[in-house]
Design a protein around this motif. Structure first.
Motif, PDB file in Angstrom:
ATOM      1  N   ARG A  33       0.842  -1.416  -0.102  1.00 16.72           N
ATOM      2  CA  ARG A  33      -0.379  -0.353  -0.163  1.00 16.72           C
ATOM      3  C   ARG A  33       0.363   1.198  -0.222  1.00 16.72           C
ATOM      4  O   ARG A  33       0.448   2.202  -0.145  1.00 16.72           O
ATOM      5  CB  ARG A  33      -0.599  -0.167   1.595  1.00 16.72           C
ATOM      6  CG  ARG A  33      -1.933   1.240   1.130  1.00 16.72           C
ATOM      7  CD  ARG A  33      -2.693   1.411   2.772  1.00 16.72           C
ATOM      8  NE  ARG A  33      -1.607   0.990   3.784  1.00 16.72           N
ATOM      9  CZ  ARG A  33      -2.353   0.475   4.848  1.00 16.72           C
ATOM     10  NH1 ARG A  33      -2.768   0.433   5.444  1.00 16.72           N
ATOM     11  NH2 ARG A  33      -0.896   0.795   5.702  1.00 16.72           N
ATOM     12  N   ALA A 151      -5.122   3.331  -7.791  1.00 20.65           N
ATOM     13  CA  ALA A 151      -6.443   4.061  -6.555  1.00 20.65           C
ATOM     14  C   ALA A 151      -7.019   2.972  -6.284  1.00 20.65           C
ATOM     15  O   ALA A 151      -7.328   2.622  -5.506  1.00 20.65           O
ATOM     16  CB  ALA A 151      -7.427   5.297  -7.417  1.00 20.65           C
ATOM     17  N   VAL A 152      -6.865   1.758  -7.762  1.00 22.72           N
ATOM     18  CA  VAL A 152      -8.212   1.022  -7.573  1.00 22.72           C
ATOM     19  C   VAL A 152      -7.395   0.143  -6.140  1.00 22.72           C
ATOM     20  O   VAL A 152      -7.943  -0.629  -5.720  1.00 22.72           O
ATOM     21  CB  VAL A 152      -8.516   0.758  -8.794  1.00 22.72           C
ATOM     22  CG1 VAL A 152      -9.154  -0.616  -8.593  1.00 22.72           C
ATOM     23  CG2 VAL A 152      -9.533   1.719  -9.645  1.00 22.72           C
ATOM     24  N   ILE A 154      -4.879   0.469  -4.626  1.00 28.16           N
ATOM     25  CA  ILE A 154      -5.196   1.304  -2.913  1.00 28.16           C
ATOM     26  C   ILE A 154      -5.540   1.008  -2.026  1.00 28.16           C
ATOM     27  O   ILE A 154      -5.568   0.413  -1.188  1.00 28.16           O
ATOM     28  CB  ILE A 154      -4.385   1.672  -2.719  1.00 28.16           C
ATOM     29  CG1 ILE A 154      -3.014   2.386  -3.891  1.00 28.16           C
ATOM     30  CG2 ILE A 154      -4.441   2.444  -1.466  1.00 28.16           C
ATOM     31  CD1 ILE A 154      -2.677   4.061  -3.799  1.00 28.16           C
ATOM     32  N   LYS A 155      -7.145   1.048  -2.883  1.00 30.59           N
ATOM     33  CA  LYS A 155      -8.393   0.460  -2.404  1.00 30.59           C
ATOM     34  C   LYS A 155      -8.464  -0.586  -1.848  1.00 30.59           C
ATOM     35  O   LYS A 155      -9.347  -1.540  -0.641  1.00 30.59           O
ATOM     36  CB  LYS A 155      -9.407   0.886  -3.310  1.00 30.59           C
ATOM     37  CG  LYS A 155     -10.376   1.230  -2.377  1.00 30.59           C
ATOM     38  CD  LYS A 155     -11.673   1.638  -3.700  1.00 30.59           C
ATOM     39  CE  LYS A 155     -13.482   1.248  -2.500  1.00 30.59           C
ATOM     40  NZ  LYS A 155     -14.391   2.325  -3.371  1.00 30.59           N
ATOM     41  N   LYS A 156      -8.426  -1.904  -2.804  1.00 24.12           N
ATOM     42  CA  LYS A 156      -8.512  -3.218  -2.439  1.00 24.12           C
ATOM     43  C   LYS A 156      -7.418  -3.110  -1.839  1.00 24.12           C
ATOM     44  O   LYS A 156      -7.654  -5.003  -0.595  1.00 24.12           O
ATOM     45  CB  LYS A 156      -7.601  -3.688  -3.590  1.00 24.12           C
ATOM     46  CG  LYS A 156      -9.229  -3.820  -4.907  1.00 24.12           C
ATOM     47  CD  LYS A 156      -8.716  -4.663  -6.384  1.00 24.12           C
ATOM     48  CE  LYS A 156     -10.168  -4.543  -7.470  1.00 24.12           C
ATOM     49  NZ  LYS A 156      -9.161  -4.768  -8.237  1.00 24.12           N
ATOM     50  N   THR A 157      -5.621  -2.838  -1.664  1.00 27.63           N
ATOM     51  CA  THR A 157      -5.142  -3.318  -0.526  1.00 27.63           C
ATOM     52  C   THR A 157      -5.335  -2.915   1.085  1.00 27.63           C
ATOM     53  O   THR A 157      -5.453  -3.691   1.938  1.00 27.63           O
ATOM     54  CB  THR A 157      -3.439  -2.371  -1.111  1.00 27.63           C
ATOM     55  OG1 THR A 157      -2.912  -3.264  -2.402  1.00 27.63           O
ATOM     56  CG2 THR A 157      -2.606  -3.271   0.089  1.00 27.63           C
ATOM     57  N   GLN A 158      -5.843  -1.424   1.039  1.00 34.94           N
ATOM     58  CA  GLN A 158      -6.392  -1.100   2.058  1.00 34.94           C
ATOM     59  C   GLN A 158      -7.360  -1.477   2.918  1.00 34.94           C
ATOM     60  O   GLN A 158      -7.364  -2.447   3.950  1.00 34.94           O
ATOM     61  CB  GLN A 158      -7.094   0.267   1.966  1.00 34.94           C
ATOM     62  CG  GLN A 158      -7.383   1.010   3.538  1.00 34.94           C
ATOM     63  CD  GLN A 158      -6.059   1.395   3.978  1.00 34.94           C
ATOM     64  OE1 GLN A 158      -5.122   1.512   3.694  1.00 34.94           O
ATOM     65  NE2 GLN A 158      -6.070   0.866   5.476  1.00 34.94           N
ATOM     66  N   ARG A 159      -8.322  -2.485   2.120  1.00 32.90           N
ATOM     67  CA  ARG A 159      -9.347  -3.476   2.657  1.00 32.90           C
ATOM     68  C   ARG A 159      -9.623  -4.380   2.982  1.00 32.90           C
ATOM     69  O   ARG A 159      -9.178  -5.406   4.060  1.00 32.90           O
ATOM     70  CB  ARG A 159     -10.430  -3.264   1.245  1.00 32.90           C
ATOM     71  CG  ARG A 159     -11.913  -4.181   2.160  1.00 32.90           C
ATOM     72  CD  ARG A 159     -12.510  -3.695   1.165  1.00 32.90           C
ATOM     73  NE  ARG A 159     -12.454  -4.886  -0.494  1.00 32.90           N
ATOM     74  CZ  ARG A 159     -12.664  -3.245  -1.600  1.00 32.90           C
ATOM     75  NH1 ARG A 159     -13.309  -2.935  -1.670  1.00 32.90           N
ATOM     76  NH2 ARG A 159     -12.265  -4.453  -2.643  1.00 32.90           N
ATOM     77  N   ASN A 162      -7.512  -3.603   6.092  1.00 40.48           N
ATOM     78  CA  ASN A 162      -7.951  -3.919   7.651  1.00 40.48           C
ATOM     79  C   ASN A 162      -8.534  -5.443   8.050  1.00 40.48           C
ATOM     80  O   ASN A 162      -9.280  -5.110   9.465  1.00 40.48           O
ATOM     81  CB  ASN A 162      -9.249  -2.751   6.996  1.00 40.48           C
ATOM     82  CG  ASN A 162      -8.491  -1.371   6.737  1.00 40.48           C
ATOM     83  OD1 ASN A 162      -7.917  -1.269   7.029  1.00 40.48           O
ATOM     84  ND2 ASN A 162      -9.153  -0.567   6.060  1.00 40.48           N
TER      85      ASN A 162
END
Length: 206
Positions: A33, A151-152, A154-159, A162
């Motif tokens: 990320r 950005a897509v 990063i969003k998946k990796t962040q999810r 988490n």
């Protein structure tokens, strides 16, 4: 999760291994990320510079074209003489598993496609500016598409990070604590039982 696992040493070892893998997975997701964010921020800065240059170049180009139209009439014939761009190809590079487009464009010196006898310098300025805009638009398309893909990702990796941090890792930690406490309680019960047996044997032997 803890209530569904039978408290055995084998399950304790398996849970510790799973917890270790989950922690490693979180570290990798966090590192990925951060790398993707750093890459995206560099591209965002580049996109802003390209946009600013495109705006200024288009403004100059349209002013020159307007002046050429005023002095020459509508310059449609001259515009149609310029061939369509055919030298663009797209390849991809990988950034932490994210496919980022790279547009290959063979940038050449502008060639003369219209008759100088029926045009003027304002049309030349417009032509050169639009040639520059073409190159900048190609660059901007590459950068903005890369930013979107990052950005897509990063969003998946962040999810996923988490989920590991807030659900999976705590679940394994609870399971490990449950099994450990259950085994320790079993050992205490076994120790107490052995003490009772020992005392009983000693009393019977007297």
């Amino acid at each position: 999760m803890a209530a569904q696992v039978f408290p055995t040493k084998g399950n304790l070892l398996a849970t510790k291994k799973s917890l270790s893998l989950a922690n490693l997975g979180y570290d990798l997701m966090d590192r990925k990320r951060n790398i993707l964010i750093r890459e995206m921020m560099l591209l965002i800065d580049q996109a802003k510079e390209v946009r600013d240059e495109i705006d200024a170049t288009y403004k100059t180009a349209y002013k020159a074209l307007q002046r050429a139209n005023m002095t020459l009439g509508i310059c449609g014939d001259a515009a149609r003489a310029i061939p369509e761009e055919q030298s663009i190809t797209i390849t991809y590079r990988s950034v932490m598993g994210v496919e980022i487009p790279h547009i290959l464009y063979e940038k050449r010196d502008p060639a003369l496609y219209y008759d100088l006898g029926f045009t003027n310098s304002q049309l030349d300025v417009a032509y050169l500016c639009f040639e520059r805009c073409k190159y900048l638009t190609i660059t901007l398309a590459e950068v903005e598409n890369s930013v979107y893909r990052l950005a897509v990702a990063i969003k998946k990796t962040q999810r996923r990070a988490n989920a590991l941090q807030n659900i999976i890792i705590p679940g394994f930690q609870q399971t490990e604590a449950f099994i450990t406490n259950a085994l320790e309680e079993k050992e205490r019960e076994e120790f107490s039982r052995l003490k009772v047996i020992r005392r009983t044997k000693q009393r019977d032997g007297q």
